[in-house]
Design a protein around this motif. Structure first.
Motif, mmCIF file in Angstrom:
data_model
loop_
_atom_site.group_PDB
_atom_site.id
_atom_site.type_symbol
_atom_site.label_atom_id
_atom_site.label_comp_id
_atom_site.label_asym_id
_atom_site.label_seq_id
_atom_site.Cartn_x
_atom_site.Cartn_y
_atom_site.Cartn_z
ATOM 1 N N SER A 1 5.272 -30.625 -15.982
ATOM 2 C CA SER A 1 3.949 -30.932 -15.435
ATOM 3 C C SER A 1 4.022 -32.100 -14.454
ATOM 4 C CB SER A 1 2.969 -31.260 -16.561
ATOM 5 O OG SER A 1 1.742 -31.722 -16.055
ATOM 6 N N GLY A 2 4.796 -33.144 -14.799
ATOM 7 C CA GLY A 2 4.942 -34.285 -13.915
ATOM 8 C C GLY A 2 5.605 -33.908 -12.607
ATOM 9 N N ALA A 3 6.667 -33.100 -12.685
ATOM 10 C CA ALA A 3 7.348 -32.644 -11.479
ATOM 11 C C ALA A 3 6.409 -31.806 -10.613
ATOM 12 C CB ALA A 3 8.588 -31.841 -11.857
ATOM 13 N N ASN A 4 5.609 -30.960 -11.257
ATOM 14 C CA ASN A 4 4.672 -30.107 -10.522
ATOM 15 C C ASN A 4 3.623 -30.938 -9.773
ATOM 16 O OD1 ASN A 4 3.593 -27.387 -9.939
ATOM 17 N ND2 ASN A 4 1.841 -28.092 -11.128
ATOM 18 N N GLU A 5 3.081 -31.953 -10.449
ATOM 19 C CA GLU A 5 2.095 -32.821 -9.798
ATOM 20 C C GLU A 5 2.722 -33.608 -8.645
ATOM 21 O OE1 GLU A 5 -1.154 -32.785 -10.328
ATOM 22 O OE2 GLU A 5 -0.827 -31.219 -11.819
ATOM 23 N N ALA A 6 3.982 -34.014 -8.819
ATOM 24 C CA ALA A 6 4.672 -34.737 -7.749
ATOM 25 C C ALA A 6 4.867 -33.845 -6.526
ATOM 26 C CB ALA A 6 6.026 -35.253 -8.248
ATOM 27 N N ILE A 7 5.252 -32.589 -6.757
ATOM 28 C CA ILE A 7 5.421 -31.646 -5.641
ATOM 29 C C ILE A 7 4.115 -31.500 -4.867
ATOM 30 C CG2 ILE A 7 5.809 -29.217 -5.056
ATOM 31 C CD1 ILE A 7 7.793 -29.099 -7.370
ATOM 32 N N LYS A 8 3.020 -31.325 -5.590
ATOM 33 C CA LYS A 8 1.727 -31.151 -4.926
ATOM 34 C C LYS A 8 1.360 -32.382 -4.101
ATOM 35 C CE LYS A 8 -0.631 -29.876 -8.650
ATOM 36 N NZ LYS A 8 -1.760 -29.388 -9.490
ATOM 37 N N LEU A 9 1.590 -33.581 -4.662
ATOM 38 C CA LEU A 9 1.289 -34.823 -3.940
ATOM 39 C C LEU A 9 2.140 -34.955 -2.679
ATOM 40 C CD1 LEU A 9 0.911 -37.834 -6.423
ATOM 41 C CD2 LEU A 9 -0.703 -37.117 -4.686
ATOM 42 N N LEU A 10 3.437 -34.704 -2.808
ATOM 43 C CA LEU A 10 4.347 -34.883 -1.684
ATOM 44 C C LEU A 10 4.065 -33.890 -0.565
ATOM 45 C CD1 LEU A 10 7.644 -35.512 -3.680
ATOM 46 C CD2 LEU A 10 6.301 -37.201 -2.420
ATOM 47 N N PHE A 11 3.762 -32.653 -0.928
ATOM 48 C CA PHE A 11 3.441 -31.660 0.096
ATOM 49 C C PHE A 11 2.074 -31.933 0.719
ATOM 50 C CE2 PHE A 11 6.380 -28.044 -1.628
ATOM 51 C CZ PHE A 11 7.477 -28.729 -1.113
ATOM 52 N N GLU A 12 1.120 -32.340 -0.099
ATOM 53 C CA GLU A 12 -0.225 -32.638 0.415
ATOM 54 C C GLU A 12 -0.188 -33.754 1.461
ATOM 55 O OE1 GLU A 12 -4.279 -34.802 -1.262
ATOM 56 O OE2 GLU A 12 -2.960 -33.763 -2.681
ATOM 57 N N HIS A 13 0.655 -34.772 1.234
ATOM 58 C CA HIS A 13 0.749 -35.892 2.172
ATOM 59 C C HIS A 13 1.820 -35.667 3.232
ATOM 60 C CE1 HIS A 13 -1.520 -37.866 -1.060
ATOM 61 N NE2 HIS A 13 -1.904 -38.722 -0.136
ATOM 62 N N GLN A 14 2.441 -34.488 3.204
ATOM 63 C CA GLN A 14 3.509 -34.156 4.146
ATOM 64 C C GLN A 14 4.608 -35.221 4.146
ATOM 65 O OE1 GLN A 14 1.972 -33.060 8.035
ATOM 66 N NE2 GLN A 14 0.251 -31.972 7.150
ATOM 67 N N ALA A 15 4.885 -35.742 2.959
ATOM 68 C CA ALA A 15 5.916 -36.770 2.814
ATOM 69 C C ALA A 15 7.304 -36.178 2.984
ATOM 70 C CB ALA A 15 5.793 -37.450 1.450
ATOM 71 N N VAL A 16 7.500 -34.937 2.515
ATOM 72 C CA VAL A 16 8.773 -34.222 2.668
ATOM 73 C C VAL A 16 8.469 -32.735 2.863
ATOM 74 C CG1 VAL A 16 10.195 -35.824 1.321
ATOM 75 C CG2 VAL A 16 9.000 -33.964 0.154
ATOM 76 N N LYS A 17 9.510 -31.984 3.220
ATOM 77 C CA LYS A 17 9.359 -30.536 3.395
ATOM 78 C C LYS A 17 9.963 -29.742 2.239
ATOM 79 C CE LYS A 17 9.381 -30.757 8.461
ATOM 80 N NZ LYS A 17 10.110 -30.364 9.713
ATOM 81 N N LYS A 18 10.943 -30.356 1.549
ATOM 82 C CA LYS A 18 11.620 -29.646 0.459
ATOM 83 C C LYS A 18 11.646 -30.500 -0.800
ATOM 84 C CE LYS A 18 15.651 -28.936 2.349
ATOM 85 N NZ LYS A 18 17.034 -28.453 2.616
ATOM 86 N N VAL A 19 11.431 -29.845 -1.936
ATOM 87 C CA VAL A 19 11.609 -30.492 -3.237
ATOM 88 C C VAL A 19 12.460 -29.575 -4.101
ATOM 89 C CG1 VAL A 19 10.530 -31.406 -5.311
ATOM 90 C CG2 VAL A 19 9.395 -31.706 -3.101
ATOM 91 N N THR A 20 13.547 -30.101 -4.619
ATOM 92 C CA THR A 20 14.407 -29.338 -5.524
ATOM 93 C C THR A 20 14.235 -29.871 -6.939
ATOM 94 O OG1 THR A 20 16.050 -28.939 -3.794
ATOM 95 C CG2 THR A 20 16.767 -28.639 -6.072
ATOM 96 N N ILE A 21 13.990 -28.970 -7.869
ATOM 97 C CA ILE A 21 13.849 -29.333 -9.279
ATOM 98 C C ILE A 21 15.171 -29.054 -9.989
ATOM 99 C CG2 ILE A 21 12.613 -28.905 -11.429
ATOM 100 C CD1 ILE A 21 10.924 -30.183 -9.216
ATOM 101 N N VAL A 22 15.706 -30.082 -10.640
ATOM 102 C CA VAL A 22 16.923 -29.938 -11.440
ATOM 103 C C VAL A 22 16.541 -30.173 -12.899
ATOM 104 C CG1 VAL A 22 19.232 -30.819 -11.915
ATOM 105 C CG2 VAL A 22 18.405 -30.699 -9.553
ATOM 106 N N LYS A 23 16.533 -29.113 -13.671
ATOM 107 C CA LYS A 23 16.174 -29.200 -15.085
ATOM 108 C C LYS A 23 17.449 -29.401 -15.897
ATOM 109 C CE LYS A 23 14.003 -26.474 -18.781
ATOM 110 N NZ LYS A 23 15.232 -26.181 -19.567
ATOM 111 N N ILE A 24 17.515 -30.570 -16.558
ATOM 112 C CA ILE A 24 18.687 -30.880 -17.383
ATOM 113 C C ILE A 24 18.279 -30.879 -18.858
ATOM 114 C CG2 ILE A 24 19.786 -32.209 -15.548
ATOM 115 C CD1 ILE A 24 18.896 -34.780 -16.949
#
Length: 485
Positions: A268-291
């Motif tokens: 959930s935290g990673a998902n909210e971060a992706i939405k924030l980063l894309f909404e602010h156009q801070a980055v173009k790509k987000v890779t999730i690494v589940k360990i």
């Protein structure tokens, strides 16, 4: 003393390896020396530490080295004087008059004391801390009337006087990376998984939104919201909570962030971060690494970090997304099947504006892609493995942060001196190995200059620091790095 240099201060990080120009740190405070065995794990420590040894024989080298690289006027030509006159290490304590007061190697406690000088902020922050810690109203009023420098120490150490504890310390503040992460010219604040880190998150929020050093960036501070109706969720299940810590976020290139889903960062935290980063156009790509959600790993930066454009250090046993299933007895297979989904590695990449995600089969494949396609490395990608990829040293040395390195510049990294097999793996890849004490002496005597170093692993003493379960990547929050050319 107000650390204020707004006219020239910048926040901008576009990689993990660009030459480091400014960072936030927190030197070991008295609270670390008050961690008791019965509460160590609740306070997210594996062991109790000897504070004086940690300060004098270990962390002090870290501060000196950072100053030589980032703010040499504060240390060059003064090393012998500092060592001979600072028996109590006052040079590194913000409350002392001869504190180094660098605006590049920035002490969190100093920033906190600065903002507490404002009456309104002091009252609001004191009320917030007292609410978290369930303090009495009379204690709250007493704290409000405490001078700012002393109050900053109290909020961090938990002690009203030298030995009178009024609430728990926040020993994890030494791991400044976890309070947030710089993504280009944005700062993404954390949302901690454990109650023990709630106060340090509150302090960081007040500093970033109120200190004049960050005045130009208030609109660029991103806070992760909870899901709607989060207060209706039952229990304390990690998967359902919205949590994210800085050790699970890596700014690997100007348009690419890696986020780990781990023991401390939820889906959930990673998902909210992706939405924030894309909404602010801070980055173009987000890779999730589940360990795997294990204390062994904690954050992704305990599993891998970047050394230079084409070189990474990582834990080999966790590099493949899913190992082949061996032939097992029926009951063993059944037991393995129950845990397999939880413990396997998964990697998925999202690109803003594209509907289909991309999957990677291994950490090596992902990190190679970053080096070649994001950072445009023209040299072959190389991997240095924890413990030289030899059992049991790979697991032993990963536990003592062989994969948790801080890059001061491309190819120049700090690591613990105790991880012998990993050090040997660096040597085999052509890296120069040097102990920090020897390096500082060479800097002071003009035998070497920081900017001249290439492909170097700097070994830092670590007997006490390693007990806290975090390396120098954890102990740094970079605010400004040069772009990687």
């Amino acid at each position: 003393m107000m650390l204020s240099d707004e006219s020239t201060f910048q926040v901008n990080v576009t990689s993990e390896i660009g030459t480091l120009r400014a960072l936030l740190i927190h030197s070991p405070d008295s609270g670390l020396g008050k961690v008791v065995p019965s509460k160590a794990q609740d306070w997210l420590f594996e062991d109790i530490v000897h504070l004086d040894t940690m300060r004098r024989d270990e962390y002090d080298y870290y501060i000196k080295l950072l100053l030589y690289f980032l703010d040499p006027d504060k240390i060059k030509g003064k090393l012998q004087q500092v060592d001979s006159t600072s028996a109590d290490r006052s040079f590194f304590k913000p409350e002392h008059p001869n504190f180094h007061a660098s605006t590049k190697v920035i002490e969190i406690q100093t920033l906190l004391a600065d903002i507490l000088a404002d009456d309104d902020i002091r009252k609001k922050l004191t009320a917030s801390v007292c609410a978290i810690e369930s303090c009495s109203y009379s204690l709250q009023q007493k704290l409000i009337d405490t001078p700012p420098v002393e109050l900053a120490k109290i909020f961090i150490s938990g002690s009203l006087y030298k030995d009178q504890m009024i609430f728990a310390p926040i020993p994890n503040l030494i791991f400044s990376r976890d309070i947030g992460i710089t993504i280009n010219n944005y700062i993404l604040l954390n949302k901690p998984a454990k109650k023990a880190r709630a106060r340090e998150t509150l302090l960081a929020r007040y500093i970033l939104f109120n200190h004049p050093l960050f005045a130009a960036y208030h609109d660029n501070i991103l806070e992760i919201p909870d899901n709607i109706h989060h207060f209706l969720r039952p229990g304390e299940d990690h998967e359902d909570k919205t949590t994210l810590e800085g050790g699970d976020v890596m700014m690997v290139s100007p348009n690419h962030v890696i986020i780990g889903c781990s023991e401390r960062t939820s889906i959930s935290g990673a998902n909210e971060a992706i939405k924030l980063l894309f909404e602010h156009q801070a980055v173009k790509k987000v890779t999730i690494v589940k360990i795997p959600h294990k204390r062994d790993y904690m954050h992704i930066d305990t599993v891998f970090t970047q050394v230079k454009q084409n070189v990474w250090v990582l834990l080999g046993s966790l590099a493949i997304t899913e190992a082949p299933v061996p032939a097992l007895e029926p009951m063993n297979w059944f037991s393995d099947k129950k845990t397999k989904e939880k413990d396997k590695l998964e990697i998925i990449q999202f690109t803003h504006g594209e509907s289909k995600p991309r999957f990677f089969n291994s950490l090596e494949e992902l990190l190679s892609d970053v080096s070649v396609n994001d950072l445009h490395s023209t040299e072959p990608v190389q991997f240095i493995y924890s413990g030289n990829n030899t059992f049991p040293f790979d697991a032993r040395e990963q536990w003592t942060d062989s994969c948790n390195l801080l890059a001061l510049k491309d190819g120049v990294v700090l690591g613990y001196d105790r991880n012998d097999k990993t050090v040997e793996a660096f040597r085999q890849k052509g890296f120069t190995i040097i102990k920090v004490a020897d390096l500082l002496e060479k800097f002071e005597n003009d035998e070497l200059k920081p900017q001249e170093l290439q492909d170097t692993l700097i070994l830092m003493p670590s007997a006490e620091l390693s007990r806290a379960r975090g390396g120098f990547h954890c102990m740094s929050l970079p605010l400004l790095r040069d772009a990687v050319v």
